[in-house]
Scaffold this motif. Structure first.
Motif, PDB file in Angstrom:
ATOM      1  N   SER A 316     -37.981 -11.105   6.908  1.00  0.00           N
ATOM      2  CA  SER A 316     -36.704 -11.803   6.976  1.00  0.00           C
ATOM      3  C   SER A 316     -35.632 -11.008   6.263  1.00  0.00           C
ATOM      4  O   SER A 316     -35.917 -10.199   5.381  1.00  0.00           O
ATOM      5  CB  SER A 316     -36.809 -13.209   6.407  1.00  0.00           C
ATOM      6  N   GLY A 317     -34.412 -11.224   6.681  1.00  0.00           N
ATOM      7  CA  GLY A 317     -33.315 -10.475   6.096  1.00  0.00           C
ATOM      8  C   GLY A 317     -32.035 -11.272   6.090  1.00  0.00           C
ATOM      9  O   GLY A 317     -31.862 -12.216   6.867  1.00  0.00           O
ATOM     10  N   TYR A 318     -31.168 -10.892   5.190  1.00  0.00           N
ATOM     11  CA  TYR A 318     -29.866 -11.532   5.116  1.00  0.00           C
ATOM     12  C   TYR A 318     -28.846 -10.476   4.741  1.00  0.00           C
ATOM     13  O   TYR A 318     -29.119  -9.603   3.901  1.00  0.00           O
ATOM     14  CB  TYR A 318     -29.851 -12.646   4.052  1.00  0.00           C
ATOM     15  N   PHE A 319     -27.690 -10.553   5.352  1.00  0.00           N
ATOM     16  CA  PHE A 319     -26.605  -9.670   4.980  1.00  0.00           C
ATOM     17  C   PHE A 319     -25.301 -10.434   5.100  1.00  0.00           C
ATOM     18  O   PHE A 319     -25.010 -10.994   6.143  1.00  0.00           O
ATOM     19  CB  PHE A 319     -26.580  -8.436   5.883  1.00  0.00           C
ATOM     20  N   GLY A 320     -24.549 -10.493   4.029  1.00  0.00           N
ATOM     21  CA  GLY A 320     -23.282 -11.223   4.079  1.00  0.00           C
ATOM     22  C   GLY A 320     -22.210 -10.461   3.348  1.00  0.00           C
ATOM     23  O   GLY A 320     -22.493  -9.710   2.404  1.00  0.00           O
ATOM     24  N   ARG A 321     -20.994 -10.637   3.765  1.00  0.00           N
ATOM     25  CA  ARG A 321     -19.894  -9.871   3.185  1.00  0.00           C
ATOM     26  C   ARG A 321     -18.598 -10.669   3.220  1.00  0.00           C
ATOM     27  O   ARG A 321     -18.337 -11.388   4.195  1.00  0.00           O
ATOM     28  CB  ARG A 321     -19.712  -8.607   4.017  1.00  0.00           C
ATOM     29  N   ASP A 322     -17.806 -10.532   2.214  1.00  0.00           N
ATOM     30  CA  ASP A 322     -16.446 -11.073   2.189  1.00  0.00           C
ATOM     31  C   ASP A 322     -15.503  -9.890   2.096  1.00  0.00           C
ATOM     32  O   ASP A 322     -15.770  -8.951   1.354  1.00  0.00           O
ATOM     33  CB  ASP A 322     -16.220 -11.931   0.944  1.00  0.00           C
ATOM     34  N   VAL A 323     -14.420  -9.957   2.827  1.00  0.00           N
ATOM     35  CA  VAL A 323     -13.466  -8.849   2.816  1.00  0.00           C
ATOM     36  C   VAL A 323     -12.065  -9.394   2.563  1.00  0.00           C
ATOM     37  O   VAL A 323     -11.625 -10.316   3.246  1.00  0.00           O
ATOM     38  CB  VAL A 323     -13.492  -8.081   4.155  1.00  0.00           C
ATOM     39  N   PHE A 324     -11.414  -8.862   1.571  1.00  0.00           N
ATOM     40  CA  PHE A 324     -10.039  -9.265   1.252  1.00  0.00           C
ATOM     41  C   PHE A 324      -9.141  -8.029   1.357  1.00  0.00           C
ATOM     42  O   PHE A 324      -9.538  -6.947   0.946  1.00  0.00           O
ATOM     43  CB  PHE A 324      -9.946  -9.780  -0.189  1.00  0.00           C
ATOM     44  N   ASP A 325      -7.978  -8.229   1.895  1.00  0.00           N
ATOM     45  CA  ASP A 325      -7.034  -7.122   1.945  1.00  0.00           C
ATOM     46  C   ASP A 325      -5.645  -7.638   1.621  1.00  0.00           C
ATOM     47  O   ASP A 325      -5.199  -8.628   2.195  1.00  0.00           O
ATOM     48  CB  ASP A 325      -7.042  -6.481   3.339  1.00  0.00           C
ATOM     49  N   PHE A 326      -4.992  -6.986   0.675  1.00  0.00           N
ATOM     50  CA  PHE A 326      -3.673  -7.453   0.272  1.00  0.00           C
ATOM     51  C   PHE A 326      -2.644  -6.429   0.646  1.00  0.00           C
ATOM     52  O   PHE A 326      -2.342  -5.531  -0.126  1.00  0.00           O
ATOM     53  CB  PHE A 326      -3.644  -7.743  -1.229  1.00  0.00           C
ATOM     54  N   ASP A 327      -2.162  -6.563   1.853  1.00  0.00           N
ATOM     55  CA  ASP A 327      -1.049  -5.760   2.305  1.00  0.00           C
ATOM     56  C   ASP A 327      -1.289  -4.273   2.041  1.00  0.00           C
ATOM     57  O   ASP A 327      -0.365  -3.537   1.701  1.00  0.00           O
ATOM     58  CB  ASP A 327       0.214  -6.243   1.545  1.00  0.00           C
ATOM     59  N   GLY A 328      -2.502  -3.848   2.130  1.00  0.00           N
ATOM     60  CA  GLY A 328      -2.804  -2.438   1.931  1.00  0.00           C
ATOM     61  C   GLY A 328      -2.751  -1.976   0.485  1.00  0.00           C
ATOM     62  O   GLY A 328      -3.094  -0.845   0.176  1.00  0.00           O
ATOM     63  N   SER A 329      -2.334  -2.844  -0.441  1.00  0.00           N
ATOM     64  CA  SER A 329      -2.245  -2.427  -1.841  1.00  0.00           C
ATOM     65  C   SER A 329      -3.597  -2.492  -2.519  1.00  0.00           C
ATOM     66  O   SER A 329      -3.983  -1.599  -3.260  1.00  0.00           O
ATOM     67  CB  SER A 329      -1.293  -3.337  -2.617  1.00  0.00           C
ATOM     68  N   PHE A 330      -4.280  -3.596  -2.285  1.00  0.00           N
ATOM     69  CA  PHE A 330      -5.594  -3.783  -2.867  1.00  0.00           C
ATOM     70  C   PHE A 330      -6.518  -4.223  -1.766  1.00  0.00           C
ATOM     71  O   PHE A 330      -6.109  -4.948  -0.866  1.00  0.00           O
ATOM     72  CB  PHE A 330      -5.611  -4.917  -3.890  1.00  0.00           C
ATOM     73  N   SER A 331      -7.756  -3.832  -1.864  1.00  0.00           N
ATOM     74  CA  SER A 331      -8.737  -4.415  -0.967  1.00  0.00           C
ATOM     75  C   SER A 331      -9.993  -4.661  -1.772  1.00  0.00           C
ATOM     76  O   SER A 331     -10.223  -4.025  -2.793  1.00  0.00           O
ATOM     77  CB  SER A 331      -9.019  -3.482   0.202  1.00  0.00           C
ATOM     78  N   SER A 332     -10.765  -5.618  -1.303  1.00  0.00           N
ATOM     79  CA  SER A 332     -11.956  -5.961  -2.042  1.00  0.00           C
ATOM     80  C   SER A 332     -12.994  -6.421  -1.049  1.00  0.00           C
ATOM     81  O   SER A 332     -12.673  -7.093  -0.072  1.00  0.00           O
ATOM     82  CB  SER A 332     -11.608  -7.091  -3.015  1.00  0.00           C
ATOM     83  N   SER A 333     -14.230  -6.043  -1.281  1.00  0.00           N
ATOM     84  CA  SER A 333     -15.272  -6.599  -0.432  1.00  0.00           C
ATOM     85  C   SER A 333     -16.508  -6.777  -1.292  1.00  0.00           C
ATOM     86  O   SER A 333     -16.746  -6.015  -2.230  1.00  0.00           O
ATOM     87  CB  SER A 333     -15.538  -5.700   0.773  1.00  0.00           C
ATOM     88  N   TYR A 334     -17.237  -7.838  -1.033  1.00  0.00           N
ATOM     89  CA  TYR A 334     -18.428  -8.082  -1.829  1.00  0.00           C
ATOM     90  C   TYR A 334     -19.435  -8.873  -1.016  1.00  0.00           C
ATOM     91  O   TYR A 334     -19.078  -9.506  -0.021  1.00  0.00           O
ATOM     92  CB  TYR A 334     -18.089  -8.829  -3.119  1.00  0.00           C
ATOM     93  N   GLY A 335     -20.700  -8.817  -1.431  1.00  0.00           N
ATOM     94  CA  GLY A 335     -21.693  -9.589  -0.705  1.00  0.00           C
ATOM     95  C   GLY A 335     -23.117  -9.328  -1.153  1.00  0.00           C
ATOM     96  O   GLY A 335     -23.394  -8.418  -1.935  1.00  0.00           O
ATOM     97  N   ASN A 336     -24.007 -10.175  -0.634  1.00  0.00           N
ATOM     98  CA  ASN A 336     -25.439 -10.063  -0.891  1.00  0.00           C
ATOM     99  C   ASN A 336     -26.104  -9.396   0.297  1.00  0.00           C
ATOM    100  O   ASN A 336     -25.660  -9.570   1.432  1.00  0.00           O
ATOM    101  CB  ASN A 336     -26.089 -11.450  -0.989  1.00  0.00           C
ATOM    102  N   ALA A 337     -27.205  -8.729   0.032  1.00  0.00           N
ATOM    103  CA  ALA A 337     -28.076  -8.264   1.109  1.00  0.00           C
ATOM    104  C   ALA A 337     -29.500  -8.464   0.615  1.00  0.00           C
ATOM    105  O   ALA A 337     -29.775  -8.270  -0.568  1.00  0.00           O
ATOM    106  CB  ALA A 337     -27.822  -6.796   1.400  1.00  0.00           C
ATOM    107  N   SER A 338     -30.387  -8.892   1.502  1.00  0.00           N
ATOM    108  CA  SER A 338     -31.768  -9.036   1.058  1.00  0.00           C
ATOM    109  C   SER A 338     -32.719  -8.840   2.218  1.00  0.00           C
ATOM    110  O   SER A 338     -32.353  -9.000   3.383  1.00  0.00           O
ATOM    111  CB  SER A 338     -31.994 -10.420   0.438  1.00  0.00           C
TER     112      SER A 338
END
Lengths: 799, 281
Positions: A316-338
């Motif tokens: 079994s596997g899991y992959f998840g991600r959140d992606v944030f982008d602020f007008d090209g100034s900052f971006s952030s992505s995070y998540g679990n994988a298993s």
């Protein structure tokens, strides 16, 4: 001293266990065993927690995580009954003259609805005989009936309408169990550790309801096979995939959609499930001219293969991600994988085993375009565990096993991304650790009325070398300045580098677990439990809500493992012919070595966290009541929790009185009152309705008690830590489900779900911040409310 | 670094947040304390002889009257290294002034205040500051690609631990923009910081316009004062939002020798400063 005493008591426990084993072994001589698997008739999913019993006796069993059961009884003729909540009861006559296998498929109640009249359903009523207590179990079907925010079924939010479980407010990640912190919950998805349970900062959970089979939350009385967290265990199991037919399920919502495909494979020797989910709100936001965007997606995979009747593999596997982008100034992505590879092996009709090899990871990346650098951080773990269950006799079952987890922490790396970046490259010390454990646990029916579950877990933690470690004068990373009256960081006097083969620090703990159930009569029972648990890794967070950017850190020279002791007492009763059930529990929990952060602590990019923390303790106690109506067109429950959660930080190593002058203070997750009412009403075959109402005491916060002018601004002075409270929280949600398709033979089944979250549009404060009005300079309090009224419409389908 | 982190978290919340509003809240009322704003800032290239110390008392949080000036205190500063004593004259409006101060880099000074029969004291060392290497304006940098911002650059000396306090004050606005800076991540580099105002109708904030004047001050400060200002700024900007640390009382460097529980607010700082005034084109 304490440890020594424990160590001496261990041989005693072993002797006891051996004696019990011997006694029951003798007794079990003339018995025969029935074993097998229980599965769903329609999709072939194995069922966890189905009960099997021999009518007219007290002999019974419950299926394990893989649907396996085993029970033994003296030779004779019996009626064997299989039941599971939400499923039709099935009984068979058996003639028990030798050991035998009996696999059973049972049918879900709702799938029968269209064709036959059903009078009885096995509901989620109180379980009287099992010593299991402090456990919240939710059927995914129940979860799906509850009103949701933004049309996305959320298992974590569903748990929060049960007693003892709260969130830290809308827009915050994680959940709190019995006054415990977010990092004190062990969250497992198919046994893999999930470090962050939320998408979009708590708006959605990482668990896709279409891929989840069931979930169980242990608030206390944690079985010995689980360890590593002091507050709770949330055990989420993914579906195996339909082994009979190919099926598609999905939902189309306003901001996100999901699709799951499942079906048989390997010539019916196995099955698979693939489920995906994604949000597209960011696309709409872009269309609307919004420069910032937020999105998430996740993917669940599962497949299994039956080698022969005694061997089965699961992947079994899991992959998840959140992606944030602020007008090209900052971006952030995070998540679990298993990922998890499991091998179920049945040695014989009494001995079941499972070997798991598990990998899981959580990481985040920040890209800061303006300042031209990237920041990354991660935690990885590799886990091998081997669990066995021996069905000795009807009265005695034994769980035992071993587990080891290798952790790799990468708390932070900074990399300049351009030649003109002002930021220098930086690598915070990477950390490694090995957490190992062995456990043995017995479920023992002492008399017809009294059942005990007792066991012990031995855990060992090795903070491995391969990193430098700062050394401080007098071993004090911080000292109290008695003149100015605050804690000051000290500078390291030396640095020692430990090689990879060395160990920085080792810890070990014995964790006894005990629970008892005494059945008073056919309808009521008393239960009591004690458990001790050790936690070796900690989430560093000095904010009132944890954030996805918080970092995990292992115990070591400067941070000791957290140790909890929990006592619980419960009364359970079914009445009016099991139509209603009442569960009442009292608990008292203490946690040693709970760290807290000094005034003005700075955890970001900090390589020497030891200069920011003090060692302390916490305690929580409360009363939980749960009254359910289990049957009929109207079902639901009322949950009430009265509780207190406090901490005290009186670390004397640095001198000084400690945090808050060494007095007890509320934790941010203290809620005096927490009431929720949840109901579901089936009007007819087309329409059903759901509602829940929640009332909670406001979250403890710190308010200003004065102001002064300095450097052209009004500076707030703050009173004692967490001495004030946000306004009380109140919310009502409703939902209506319409199933237009009633033709039983049509394969496509669709339903419309209309939910309205926060019907009264109450502006519940997620936070109140204090500051000066930019124009007038006057001080003001600003409330942030995350969700007002949120209506949403979702179309769900099954094919 | 912390600022950036906070911006990100703030943005995470705001992107998804629906509404904020100003509400009435009952807050506790703490004791009234003496507030010391003793900022002896020596502008590079001047004598630094003219210095002012401000004394006031604290007020309840939602009290909107101006600070209560404290008169009748005696105030003096001593250079511990040279033994020189500088008496400050009570101007009867909360200001205490001298025109004889002698700043010496690396020297330690103590402040002594007698007020209502209680003796307050604190001490601080004077640190030097780097020059501002450049002040420019742009639109493409900053958070908003179209809004004007002013950029201030300075060279951080390599190999030594430096702490800075950077202050922008737009002459049209009441409130300043404050930055606490340490060179941990930027040691030896040219560092640039910007001040940009993002339009916000609710808070009546408008973008910079050509002709707007901004006063810029850069101060070399001690590590302890950095810690104080870092917390002050953090709490000033975001106390109480879900991703800020639990707010705490600030602890300055002044104490009350006669009544230890009646600790004063504020800080005694002695710094070297560079300043510039920028007019948007």
């Amino acid at each position: 001293m304490k440890q020594k005493r424990k160590r001496r008591s261990l041989p005693w426990i072993w002797t006891g266990l051996c004696l019990l084993l011997g006694a029951t072994a003798l007794q079990a001589q003339q018995n025969f065993t029935i074993s097998g698997k229980v599965a769903d008739k329609i999709n072939g999913e194995t069922l966890f927690g189905a009960t099997i019993f021999l009518k007219g006796t007290t002999i019974g069993a419950v299926t394990n995580e893989y649907g396996f059961y085993s029970l033994s009884a003296p030779a004779g003729t019996y009626t064997i009954v299989f039941s599971y909540m939400g499923y039709k009861e099935v009984s068979r006559e058996i003639n028990l003259e030798q050991n035998q296998k009996l696999d059973m498929e049972i049918e879900e109640f709702s799938t029968l609805l269209d064709e036959v009249e059903v009078t009885a359903e096995e509901p989620e009523r109180a379980i009287l005989r099992k010593p299991e207590m402090s456990v919240s179990k939710l059927n995914i079907k129940t979860v799906k009936q509850m009103p949701v925010v933004l049309g996305e079924v959320d298992v974590i939010k569903s748990l929060q309408v049960l007693p003892g479980v709260t969130s830290n407010g809308e827009g915050s990640s994680g959940f709190h169990v019995r006054g415990g912190a977010v990092d004190q919950n062990l969250v497992l998805l198919d046994e893999a550790i999930i470090y962050n349970t939320s998408h979009m900062l708590g708006f959605f959970s990482v668990f896709n309801a279409d891929a989840v089979k069931d979930l169980k939350l242990y608030k206390g009385g944690i079985p010995a096979k689980f360890g590593g967290r002091v507050s709770s265990v949330l055990d989420v199991r993914q579906k195996d995939g339909n082994s009979k037919n190919f099926a598609l399920t999905g939902g189309i919502g306003v901001i996100s959609s999901r699709l799951a495909a499942e079906g048989p494979m390997f010539n019916d020797r196995g099955s698979f499930l693939v489920a995906g989910r994604g949000s597209y709100a960011h696309l709409l936001m872009k269309l609307a001219g919004e420069k910032n965007s937020v999105s998430f997606y996740d993917l669940n995979l599962k497949t299994n293969y039956t080698i022969d009747k005694n061997n089965k593999l699961y992947l079994s596997g899991y992959f998840g991600r959140d992606v944030f982008d602020f007008d090209g100034s900052f971006s952030s992505s995070y998540g679990n994988a298993s990922g998890n590879l499991r091998w179920n092996h049945i040695f014989n009709d009494r001995l079941f085993s499972n070997l798991s090899l598990i990998y899981s990871r959580y990481d985040y990346e920040l890209g800061i375009t303006d300042f031209e650098f990237d920041w990354i951080s991660s935690i990885n773990n590799y886990n091998a565990k081997y669990d066995l269950k021996y069905y000795f006799s009807d009265a005695f079952k034994l769980d035992f096993g071993v587990s080891t987890i290798k952790y790799e922490f990468d708390p932070g790396q900074i990399k300049p991304t351009g030649p003109t970046s002002a930021i220098n490259e930086l690598q915070l010390d990477q950390k490694r650790a090995l957490e190992s454990a062995a456990y043995i646990n017995a479920e023992h029916k002492l008399t017809d009325r009294l059942t005990a579950q007792y066991g012990i877990r031995f855990s060992h933690f090795n903070r491995m070398g391969g990193q430098p470690l700062s050394i401080y004068a007098n071993d004090q990373p911080l000292v109290y300045n008695p003149t100015l009256r605050f804690y000051e960081r000290t500078d390291p006097v030396d640095e020692v580098t430990f090689s990879k083969s060395e160990s920085i620090k080792k810890f070990s703990n014995f964790e006894p677990r005990l629970s008892l159930a005494y059945q008073l009569n056919d309808n009521s029972s008393l239960k009591a439990g004690y458990s001790r648990a050790a936690q070796y890794i900690h989430l560093l967070s000095n904010t009132s809500s944890v954030t996805p950017l918080d970092v995990w850190t292992p115990s070591g020279k400067y941070i000791k493992p957290q140790l909890s002791d929990q006592y619980a007492l419960g009364y359970f009763r079914n009445f009016t012919d099991k139509m209603y059930s009442l569960e009442a529990e009292l608990y008292y929990k203490t946690v040693d070595n709970r760290i807290d952060y000094i005034d003005g602590s700075d955890l970001i990019g900090n390589n020497t966290i030891e200069t920011e923390i003090l060692n302390g303790e916490s305690r929580a106690y409360g009363l939980e009541l749960l009254l359910r109506k289990n049957e009929g067109d109207f079902t639901g429950w009322i949950a009430y929790t009265l509780s207190k959660s406090e901490q005290r930080t009186t670390d004397s190593k640095a001198g000084g009185p400690g945090i808050n002058n060494g007095n007890w203070y509320s934790t941010p997750y203290d809620r005096t009152h927490d009431i929720s009412v949840t109901g579901a009403y089936q009007l007819n075959k087309k329409w059903s309705f759901g509602a829940n109402a929640i009332y909670q005491t406001g979250r403890p916060v710190t308010y200003p008690n004065g102001q002064y002018q300095y450097e052209g601004v009004s500076v707030a002075n703050f009173s004692e830590r967490n001495a004030d409270r946000l306004p009380n929280y109140y919310r009502l949600d409703v939902s209506a489900t319409y199933k237009p398709n009633k033709k039983p033979h049509k394969k496509w089944k669709g339903e419309w779900v209309l939910s309205v979250y926060n019907v009264f549009n109450r502006k519940n404060a997620a936070s109140i911040s204090f500051g000066q009005n930019f124009e007038t300079g006057a001080n003001e309090a600003t409330r942030t409310a995350i969700f007002g009224i949120v209506p949403s419409l979702t179309y769900n389908f099954k094919f | 670094m912390k600022i950036i982190y906070k911006i990100i978290l703030g943005a995470l919340v705001l992107t998804s947040t629906s509404c904020t509003d100003v509400i009435e809240v009952d807050v506790p009322e703490g004791p009234i304390r003496l507030t010391i704003e003793a900022s002896l800032d020596w502008e590079k290239g001047t004598l630094g002889n003219n210095q002012t110390i401000l004394l006031s008392t604290s007020t309840p949080f939602f009290d909107n009257q101006n600070p209560n000036p404290v008169n009748g205190a005696t105030v003096q500063v001593t250079n511990v290294d040279s033994g020189a004593v500088f008496a400050f004259t009570d101007q009867q409006d909360g200001r205490y002034t001298t025109d004889a101060f002698v700043p010496v880099i690396g020297d330690t000074y103590t402040l002594d205040i007698n007020y209502e029969g209680e003796h307050y004291t604190g001490s601080e060392t004077l640190y030097s500051v780097s020059d501002i290497s450049e002040v420019t304006q742009s639109t493409e940098d900053g958070e908003d690609d179209e809004a004007l911002e002013v950029n201030v650059s300075f060279e951080d000396p390599e190999g030594i631990e430096n702490y800075y306090f950077l202050r922008f004050q737009s002459q049209n606005d009441l409130l300043p923009e404050l930055f606490d800076i340490k060179d941990e991540f930027i040691d030896g580099n040219e560092a640039t910081f910007y001040y940009e105002k993002i339009e916000d109708e609710q808070d009546n904030i408008s973008e910079f316009q050509p002709g707007d004047v901004v006063d810029i001050k850069l101060l070399g400060i001690s590590r302890n004062y950095y810690n104080y200002m870092q917390l002050l700024i953090e709490q000033f900007e975001s106390s109480g939002d879900p991703f800020s640390a639990t707010p705490v009382p600030l602890v300055g460097n002044c104490i009350n020798l006669d009544n230890t529980d009646n600790t004063p607010y504020g800080y005694f700082r002695v710094t070297q400063m560079v300043q510039e005034t920028y007019i948007f084109q």
